[in-house]
Design a protein around this motif. Structure first.
Motif, PDB file in Angstrom:
ATOM      1  N   VAL A 177     -34.952  33.426   9.852  1.00  0.00           N
ATOM      2  CA  VAL A 177     -35.152  32.496  10.881  1.00  0.00           C
ATOM      3  C   VAL A 177     -35.551  31.146   9.916  1.00  0.00           C
ATOM      4  O   VAL A 177     -36.525  31.303   9.184  1.00  0.00           O
ATOM      5  N   VAL A 178     -34.958  30.083  10.073  1.00  0.00           N
ATOM      6  CA  VAL A 178     -35.334  28.914   9.303  1.00  0.00           C
ATOM      7  C   VAL A 178     -36.343  28.171  10.054  1.00  0.00           C
ATOM      8  O   VAL A 178     -36.427  27.943  11.251  1.00  0.00           O
ATOM      9  N   VAL A 179     -37.332  27.630   9.061  1.00  0.00           N
ATOM     10  CA  VAL A 179     -38.487  27.164   9.550  1.00  0.00           C
ATOM     11  C   VAL A 179     -38.468  25.606   9.040  1.00  0.00           C
ATOM     12  O   VAL A 179     -38.279  25.499   7.736  1.00  0.00           O
ATOM     13  N   ASP A 207     -31.476  25.127  18.622  1.00  0.00           N
ATOM     14  CA  ASP A 207     -30.520  25.609  17.464  1.00  0.00           C
ATOM     15  C   ASP A 207     -31.041  26.920  16.691  1.00  0.00           C
ATOM     16  O   ASP A 207     -30.443  27.273  15.763  1.00  0.00           O
ATOM     17  N   GLY A 208     -32.058  27.775  17.246  1.00  0.00           N
ATOM     18  CA  GLY A 208     -32.312  28.934  16.424  1.00  0.00           C
ATOM     19  C   GLY A 208     -33.556  28.844  15.377  1.00  0.00           C
ATOM     20  O   GLY A 208     -34.041  29.963  14.743  1.00  0.00           O
ATOM     21  N   THR A 209     -33.687  27.430  15.039  1.00  0.00           N
ATOM     22  CA  THR A 209     -34.708  27.219  13.928  1.00  0.00           C
ATOM     23  C   THR A 209     -36.128  27.195  14.576  1.00  0.00           C
ATOM     24  O   THR A 209     -36.302  27.217  15.922  1.00  0.00           O
ATOM     25  N   CYS A 210     -37.253  27.318  13.849  1.00  0.00           N
ATOM     26  CA  CYS A 210     -38.604  27.105  14.193  1.00  0.00           C
ATOM     27  C   CYS A 210     -39.212  25.931  13.732  1.00  0.00           C
ATOM     28  O   CYS A 210     -38.999  25.583  12.460  1.00  0.00           O
ATOM     29  N   TYR A 211     -39.874  25.136  14.355  1.00  0.00           N
ATOM     30  CA  TYR A 211     -40.406  24.025  14.217  1.00  0.00           C
ATOM     31  C   TYR A 211     -41.929  24.298  13.649  1.00  0.00           C
ATOM     32  O   TYR A 211     -42.724  24.856  14.628  1.00  0.00           O
ATOM     33  N   LEU A 212     -42.398  23.791  12.517  1.00  0.00           N
ATOM     34  CA  LEU A 212     -43.748  23.893  12.302  1.00  0.00           C
ATOM     35  C   LEU A 212     -44.384  22.450  12.124  1.00  0.00           C
ATOM     36  O   LEU A 212     -43.870  21.706  11.275  1.00  0.00           O
ATOM     37  N   MET A 270     -43.191  34.516  20.616  1.00  0.00           N
ATOM     38  CA  MET A 270     -42.026  34.472  19.711  1.00  0.00           C
ATOM     39  C   MET A 270     -41.947  35.743  19.096  1.00  0.00           C
ATOM     40  O   MET A 270     -42.556  36.388  18.203  1.00  0.00           O
ATOM     41  N   ARG A 271     -40.617  36.395  18.904  1.00  0.00           N
ATOM     42  CA  ARG A 271     -40.150  37.245  18.151  1.00  0.00           C
ATOM     43  C   ARG A 271     -39.656  37.021  16.835  1.00  0.00           C
ATOM     44  O   ARG A 271     -39.129  35.904  16.568  1.00  0.00           O
ATOM     45  N   GLU A 272     -40.164  37.702  15.774  1.00  0.00           N
ATOM     46  CA  GLU A 272     -40.015  37.584  14.439  1.00  0.00           C
ATOM     47  C   GLU A 272     -38.680  38.129  13.928  1.00  0.00           C
ATOM     48  O   GLU A 272     -38.554  39.213  14.404  1.00  0.00           O
ATOM     49  N   SER A 273     -37.722  37.514  13.271  1.00  0.00           N
ATOM     50  CA  SER A 273     -36.723  38.091  12.854  1.00  0.00           C
ATOM     51  C   SER A 273     -36.390  37.692  11.538  1.00  0.00           C
ATOM     52  O   SER A 273     -36.729  36.654  10.948  1.00  0.00           O
ATOM     53  N   GLU A 274     -35.339  38.307  10.692  1.00  0.00           N
ATOM     54  CA  GLU A 274     -35.230  38.056   9.207  1.00  0.00           C
ATOM     55  C   GLU A 274     -34.349  36.746   9.027  1.00  0.00           C
ATOM     56  O   GLU A 274     -33.366  36.717  10.094  1.00  0.00           O
ATOM     57  N   LEU A 281     -45.896  27.932  15.563  1.00  0.00           N
ATOM     58  CA  LEU A 281     -44.270  27.698  15.474  1.00  0.00           C
ATOM     59  C   LEU A 281     -43.744  27.537  16.656  1.00  0.00           C
ATOM     60  O   LEU A 281     -43.954  28.238  17.858  1.00  0.00           O
ATOM     61  N   GLU A 282     -42.559  26.596  16.974  1.00  0.00           N
ATOM     62  CA  GLU A 282     -42.087  26.375  17.931  1.00  0.00           C
ATOM     63  C   GLU A 282     -40.702  26.767  17.824  1.00  0.00           C
ATOM     64  O   GLU A 282     -39.948  26.121  17.025  1.00  0.00           O
ATOM     65  N   ARG A 283     -40.213  27.575  18.693  1.00  0.00           N
ATOM     66  CA  ARG A 283     -38.779  27.933  18.743  1.00  0.00           C
ATOM     67  C   ARG A 283     -37.784  26.776  19.278  1.00  0.00           C
ATOM     68  O   ARG A 283     -38.075  26.394  20.362  1.00  0.00           O
ATOM     69  N   ARG A 284     -36.625  26.318  18.477  1.00  0.00           N
ATOM     70  CA  ARG A 284     -35.746  25.395  18.901  1.00  0.00           C
ATOM     71  C   ARG A 284     -34.547  25.798  19.689  1.00  0.00           C
ATOM     72  O   ARG A 284     -34.181  27.079  19.098  1.00  0.00           O
TER      73      ARG A 284
END
Length: 205
Positions: free
Chosen positions: A7-9, A53-58, A1-5, A48-51
């Motif tokens: 990103v909603v978790v 819609d662009g968010t990440c699920y924890l 997963m790429r990290e970016s500024e 962290l799981e990328r969704r």
């Protein structure tokens, strides 16, 4: 997963935060997540799981994380997250099989042969021709009902003459009158069928 500024978790029990541009730690195995209330925590990157819609699920709640407040503009010390797993037990219905119940109507014949009591009356006319003074009452002698029959005849003098008697005798005997009756009964057959087979109501005519 790429990290970016930015990103909603999102997580369990309303957990919500974001990943900033410096979220990845030096070892590359942990990610710094900043919650909406200002606290932050380090979580394993693989959680962290990328969704779409662009968010990440924890898959954790705030209670599962080791959180600390950070001051803006200062680098906070790295914290080691303590992760706990919770067991959720649930129940669900599983179809293990089906049965088809059918009814069949069958007929059988039964003969009823019970003794019945029947009476017959035999009337005998007994000639008497005996003079009597008047009508005589009905009497019974030895199981025989005797009914006197009198007649007036015209003679020099009027007198009663017993002309005859009716002797009524009862005879008792048993007779049989077999009769056939049709009785109906239902029989139930239970057949186990494949649960994948569509259910069809079965029944006998």
């Amino acid at each position: 997963m790429r990290e970016s500024e930015g990103v909603v978790v999102v997580g369990k029990e309303g957990l919500r935060g974001s990943i900033n541009k410096t979220s990845l730690t030096r070892d590359g195995h942990q990610v710094r997540v900043v919650l909406d209330d200002g606290r932050e925590a380090l979580v394993p990157r693989d959680l962290l799981e990328r969704r779409r819609d662009g968010t990440c699920y924890l898959p954790l709640s705030a209670g599962d994380l080791t959180l600390s407040y950070v001051e803006r503009g200062r680098e906070s010390s790295e914290a080691i997250p303590v992760v706990a797993e919770h067991l959720e037990v649930g129940k669900r219905q599983v179809e293990t099989g089906r049965v088809r119940i059918s009814k069949q109507l069958r007929e059988r014949e039964e003969v009823v042969d019970e003794p019945l009591l029947k009476e017959e009356v035999e009337v005998r006319r007994v000639r008497v021709d005996q003079r009597v003074d008047g009508p005589l009452p009905v009497r019974e002698e030895g199981g025989v009902l005797i009914i006197p029959v009198v007649e007036e005849i015209l003679v020099v003098e009027k007198r009663f003459v017993l002309r005859e008697e009716l002797h009524v005798i009862k005879h008792k005997f048993e007779v049989r009158d077999p009769q056939a009756f049709v009785l109906r009964s239902e029989q139930v057959t239970v057949e186990r069928i494949d649960p994948t087979e569509p259910a069809v109501d079965g029944g006998g005519d």
